[in-house]
Motif scaffolding. Structure first.
Motif, short mmCIF file in Angstrom:
data_model
loop_
_atom_site.label_atom_id
_atom_site.label_comp_id
_atom_site.label_asym_id
_atom_site.label_seq_id
_atom_site.Cartn_x
_atom_site.Cartn_y
_atom_site.Cartn_z
N GLY A 7 11.20 0.15 -12.63
CA GLY A 7 9.96 -0.74 -12.69
C GLY A 7 8.76 -0.08 -13.13
N ALA A 8 8.70 1.22 -13.34
CA ALA A 8 7.49 1.70 -13.99
C ALA A 8 7.42 1.39 -15.83
N GLY A 9 8.71 0.98 -16.25
CA GLY A 9 8.74 0.61 -17.65
C GLY A 9 8.03 -0.66 -17.95
N PHE A 10 8.10 -0.90 -19.45
CA PHE A 10 7.46 -2.04 -19.85
C PHE A 10 8.09 -3.25 -19.13
N ILE A 11 9.23 -3.72 -19.21
CA ILE A 11 9.71 -5.13 -18.55
C ILE A 11 9.57 -4.99 -16.95
N GLY A 12 10.26 -3.86 -16.66
CA GLY A 12 9.92 -3.68 -14.96
C GLY A 12 8.69 -3.92 -14.20
N LEU A 32 12.52 7.06 -12.78
CA LEU A 32 12.49 8.32 -13.03
C LEU A 32 11.48 9.03 -13.54
N LEU A 33 10.47 8.02 -13.99
CA LEU A 33 9.41 8.15 -14.89
C LEU A 33 9.75 9.38 -16.10
N THR A 34 10.55 8.88 -16.95
CA THR A 34 10.55 9.33 -18.12
C THR A 34 9.49 9.29 -19.02
N TYR A 35 9.39 9.56 -20.39
CA TYR A 35 8.31 9.33 -21.15
C TYR A 35 8.10 7.84 -21.24
N ALA A 36 8.97 6.91 -20.92
CA ALA A 36 8.80 5.37 -20.88
C ALA A 36 7.85 4.99 -19.52
N GLY A 37 8.23 5.74 -18.51
CA GLY A 37 7.52 5.16 -17.18
C GLY A 37 6.29 5.67 -17.00
N ASN A 38 5.51 4.92 -16.57
CA ASN A 38 3.97 4.95 -16.43
C ASN A 38 3.58 4.00 -15.24
N LYS A 55 10.25 8.13 -6.95
CA LYS A 55 10.49 8.85 -8.12
C LYS A 55 11.91 9.26 -8.12
N GLY A 56 12.88 8.64 -8.86
CA GLY A 56 14.32 9.32 -9.02
C GLY A 56 15.25 8.53 -9.81
N ASP A 57 16.37 9.04 -9.99
CA ASP A 57 17.26 8.88 -10.90
C ASP A 57 18.23 7.79 -10.43
N ILE A 58 18.70 6.59 -11.26
CA ILE A 58 19.66 5.52 -10.68
C ILE A 58 20.97 6.42 -10.44
N GLY A 59 21.30 7.55 -11.11
CA GLY A 59 22.54 8.28 -11.17
C GLY A 59 22.77 9.13 -9.84
N ALA A 80 16.38 0.08 -15.42
CA ALA A 80 16.28 1.42 -15.68
C ALA A 80 17.17 1.54 -17.05
N ALA A 81 16.75 2.27 -17.91
CA ALA A 81 17.66 2.62 -19.10
C ALA A 81 16.65 3.38 -20.12
N GLU A 82 17.44 4.12 -21.10
CA GLU A 82 16.85 4.50 -22.10
C GLU A 82 16.93 3.39 -23.11
N SER A 83 15.56 3.09 -23.60
CA SER A 83 15.70 1.52 -24.14
C SER A 83 15.55 1.57 -25.81
N HIS A 84 15.02 2.81 -26.57
CA HIS A 84 14.60 2.69 -28.00
C HIS A 84 15.68 3.12 -28.95
N PRO A 157 23.96 3.72 -31.17
CA PRO A 157 24.31 4.53 -29.62
C PRO A 157 23.66 3.73 -28.43
N TYR A 158 22.54 3.25 -28.72
CA TYR A 158 21.90 2.45 -27.59
C TYR A 158 22.46 1.25 -27.24
N SER A 159 22.82 0.21 -28.30
CA SER A 159 23.37 -0.73 -27.94
C SER A 159 24.90 -0.62 -27.31
N SER A 186 16.85 -11.13 -25.58
CA SER A 186 16.26 -10.76 -27.01
C SER A 186 14.98 -9.91 -27.03
N ASN A 187 14.21 -9.46 -28.26
CA ASN A 187 13.25 -8.77 -27.98
C ASN A 187 12.07 -9.33 -27.25
N ASN A 188 11.53 -8.41 -26.59
CA ASN A 188 10.35 -8.71 -25.73
C ASN A 188 9.02 -8.08 -26.39
N TYR A 189 7.92 -8.82 -25.80
CA TYR A 189 6.60 -8.26 -26.27
C TYR A 189 5.61 -8.47 -25.33
P1 NAD Z 1 11.21 1.10 -21.19
O1 NAD Z 1 11.96 2.14 -21.88
O2 NAD Z 1 9.97 0.50 -21.22
O3 NAD Z 1 11.54 1.41 -19.54
C1 NAD Z 1 12.39 1.95 -18.96
C2 NAD Z 1 12.35 2.46 -17.45
O4 NAD Z 1 13.43 3.17 -17.12
C3 NAD Z 1 11.20 3.72 -17.61
O5 NAD Z 1 10.30 3.39 -16.47
C4 NAD Z 1 11.85 4.78 -17.24
O6 NAD Z 1 11.18 5.78 -16.42
C5 NAD Z 1 12.99 4.30 -16.44
N1 NAD Z 1 14.17 5.21 -16.30
C6 NAD Z 1 14.89 5.80 -17.57
N2 NAD Z 1 16.09 6.21 -17.03
C7 NAD Z 1 16.10 6.12 -15.53
C8 NAD Z 1 16.99 6.87 -14.73
N3 NAD Z 1 18.06 7.62 -15.32
N4 NAD Z 1 16.80 6.57 -13.42
C9 NAD Z 1 15.54 5.58 -13.25
N5 NAD Z 1 14.63 4.93 -13.76
C10 NAD Z 1 15.06 5.50 -15.40
O7 NAD Z 1 12.62 -0.19 -21.18
P2 NAD Z 1 12.04 -1.91 -21.29
O8 NAD Z 1 11.70 -2.11 -22.59
O9 NAD Z 1 11.27 -2.11 -20.09
O10 NAD Z 1 13.60 -2.38 -20.89
C11 NAD Z 1 13.97 -2.38 -19.75
C12 NAD Z 1 15.47 -2.86 -19.59
O11 NAD Z 1 15.50 -4.29 -20.17
C13 NAD Z 1 16.42 -2.07 -20.13
O12 NAD Z 1 17.61 -1.90 -19.51
C14 NAD Z 1 16.53 -2.57 -21.50
O13 NAD Z 1 17.89 -2.30 -22.22
C15 NAD Z 1 16.41 -4.17 -21.36
N6 NAD Z 1 16.03 -4.91 -22.56
C16 NAD Z 1 15.04 -4.69 -23.02
C17 NAD Z 1 14.52 -5.65 -24.08
C18 NAD Z 1 13.18 -5.17 -24.86
O14 NAD Z 1 12.71 -5.75 -25.82
N7 NAD Z 1 12.39 -4.25 -24.41
C19 NAD Z 1 15.00 -6.52 -24.27
C20 NAD Z 1 16.29 -6.90 -23.94
C21 NAD Z 1 16.47 -5.91 -22.96
#
Ligand code: NAD
Ligand code: DAU
Length: 351
Positions: A7-12, A32-38, A55-59, A80-84, A157-159, A186-189
């Motif tokens: 929930g600290a990432g872009f879409i979350g 987990l607040l990886t580089y993408a979490g803010n 702050k914590g890991d889904i795993g 929660a995911a690695e998304s790039h 590898p992501y997909s 699809s792609n969000n912005y």
């Molecule tokens: P993002 O990379 O901006 O955010 C991912 C968030 O997950 C970050 O806050 C990060 O800290 C957190 N995270 C990473 N590993 C974690 C872990 N092990 N435990 C807990 N938190 C963890 O990603 P996003 O663009 O917001 O995408 C969110 C979801 O939507 C992803 O599952 C992605 O696959 C999916 N998605 C994204 C898009 C897009 O265009 N961005 C489109 C379709 C689906």
């Protein structure tokens, strides 16, 4: 309450902000607040008791199980995911760890929690997995758009890691009866988009007078959806989706990358003209293509519209203008995001 992961990432973070404008149901945010979490994305909720951050890991099964037992959420929404994609090409291991192994552990924690709920809570519980259109692979220019019946054929590898997690979610429904839902979007912005992705990267580079890197010939096609529309689709699927089903979510906005970047430049030319009078298009630079680059994605979002009555509110033209204005007005957010780690990534990817 609901449990939102990532929930600290872009879409979350967009989802949580949007959720709390529509509802007083509290959100437990595990990230987990990886580089993408803010957490700055959620600064407006700093004193809001409806948002609880952990702050914590889904795993981390122990942590997640404790959180579930303590807060008793009625739903888990897994962002929660690695998304790039480009990062998955440089280093796939984190993607396997979080997207596959992490989702597996999260499913195990959810299954154990769900099994102990009373009958009413059990039938109300939902596990909503947020996935991507990239699991379907790539399309030729005249192929029909992806439907929910399109076979999975992930190419990066992501997909592949997202496809694996989708399969696990599906299996937990079929084998254990876990009440799951999956969305493939699809792609969000929009606001709070981390500037490693095409749109925010080009916006920031344009305003900083830097090159706008276009991979290959720039004719790869993506279907763009304003992030707030994605949030609305997830809310709708959570409320009314049929258990065990998947829903494609898209904006009916197919655009070639070069067109997207040209549009960004034209809006900037109007709102923030360059001092030398030239168009920002002068900064467009063609660079080496992404290995295995998928040519075209297109989403057929008929099912979610027909069965759940959802369709996007924004066109690409309205959404992209709002996005440009948001980045222009939020320079301090941008300045804080452009950290050391971010600069290292740019050097690795574009040098
Ligand atoms: P993002 O990379 O901006 O955010 C991912 C968030 O997950 C970050 O806050 C990060 O800290 C957190 N995270 C990473 N590993 C974690 C872990 N092990 N435990 C807990 N938190 C963890 O990603 P996003 O663009 O917001 O995408 C969110 C979801 O939507 C992803 O599952 C992605 O696959 C999916 N998605 C994204 C898009 C897009 O265009 N961005 C489109 C379709 C689906
Ligand atoms: O389709 C949904 C997916 O959209 C999500 O599952 C991913 O999490 C999300 O990152 C996004 O993936 P893409 O690879 O499509 O997004 P990205 O912004 O990285 O790239 C969009 C297009 O622009 C793609 O064709 C690659 C191209 N591109 C990207 C960058 C970063 C460039 O031409 N230059 C660039 O510098």
């Amino acid at each position: 309450m609901i449990l939102v992961t990532g929930g600290a990432g872009f879409i979350g973070s967009n989802f949580i902000l949007d959720w709390l404008t529509q509802s007083d149901e509290a959100v437990l945010n595990l990230d987990l607040l990886t580089y993408a979490g803010n957490l700055e994305n959620l600064s407006s909720l700093q004193d809001d008791p409806r948002h609880v951050f952990v702050k914590g890991d889904i795993g981390d099964t122990k942590l997640v199980s404790e959180l579930l037992d303590k807060h008793k959420p009625r739903a888990v929404i897994n962002f929660a995911a690695e998304s790039h994609v480009d990062r998955s090409i440089h280093g796939p291991e984190d993607f396997i760890q979080t997207n596959v192994v992490g989702t597996f552990h999260l499913l195990e924690s959810a299954r154990a929690y769900w099994a102990e709920l009373d009958e009413e809570a059990k039938s109300d519980f939902r596990f909503l997995h947020v996935s991507t259109d990239e699991v379907y692979g790539t399309l030729g220019n005249s192929d029909p758009a992806f439907t929910e019946a399109t076979p999975y054929a992930p190419n990066s590898p992501y997909s592949a890691s997202k496809a694996a997690s989708d399969h696990l979610v599906r299996a937990y429904h079929h084998t254990y009866g876990l009440p799951v839902l999956t969305t493939n979007c699809s792609n969000n912005y929009g606001p709070y988009h981390f500037p490693e992705k095409l749109i925010p990267l080009c916006l920031l580079n344009a305003m900083a007078g830097k090159p706008l890197p276009i991979y290959g010939d720039g004719q790869q096609v993506r279907d763009w959806l304003f992030v707030k529309d994605h949030c609305g689709a997830i809310r709708r699927v959570l409320a009314e989706g049929k258990l065990g089903e998947t829903y494609n979510v898209g904006g009916w906005n197919e655009k070639a990358n070069l067109n997207v970047v040209n549009t960004l430049c034209e809006i900037l030319d109007e709102l923030k003209p360059r001092e030398d009078g030239l168009s920002y298009k002068a900064q467009i630079t063609f660079v080496k293509d992404r290995p295995g680059h998928d040519r075209r994605y297109a989403i057929d979002a008929t099912k979610i519209e027909r069965d759940l009555g959802w369709k996007p509110q924004e066109t690409f033209e309205t959404g992209i203008r709002k996005t440009v204005i948001w980045y222009m007005e939020n320079q301090s957010w941008v300045a804080n995001v452009v950290s050391g780690e971010y600069r290292q990534w740019l050097n690795k990817q574009y040098s």
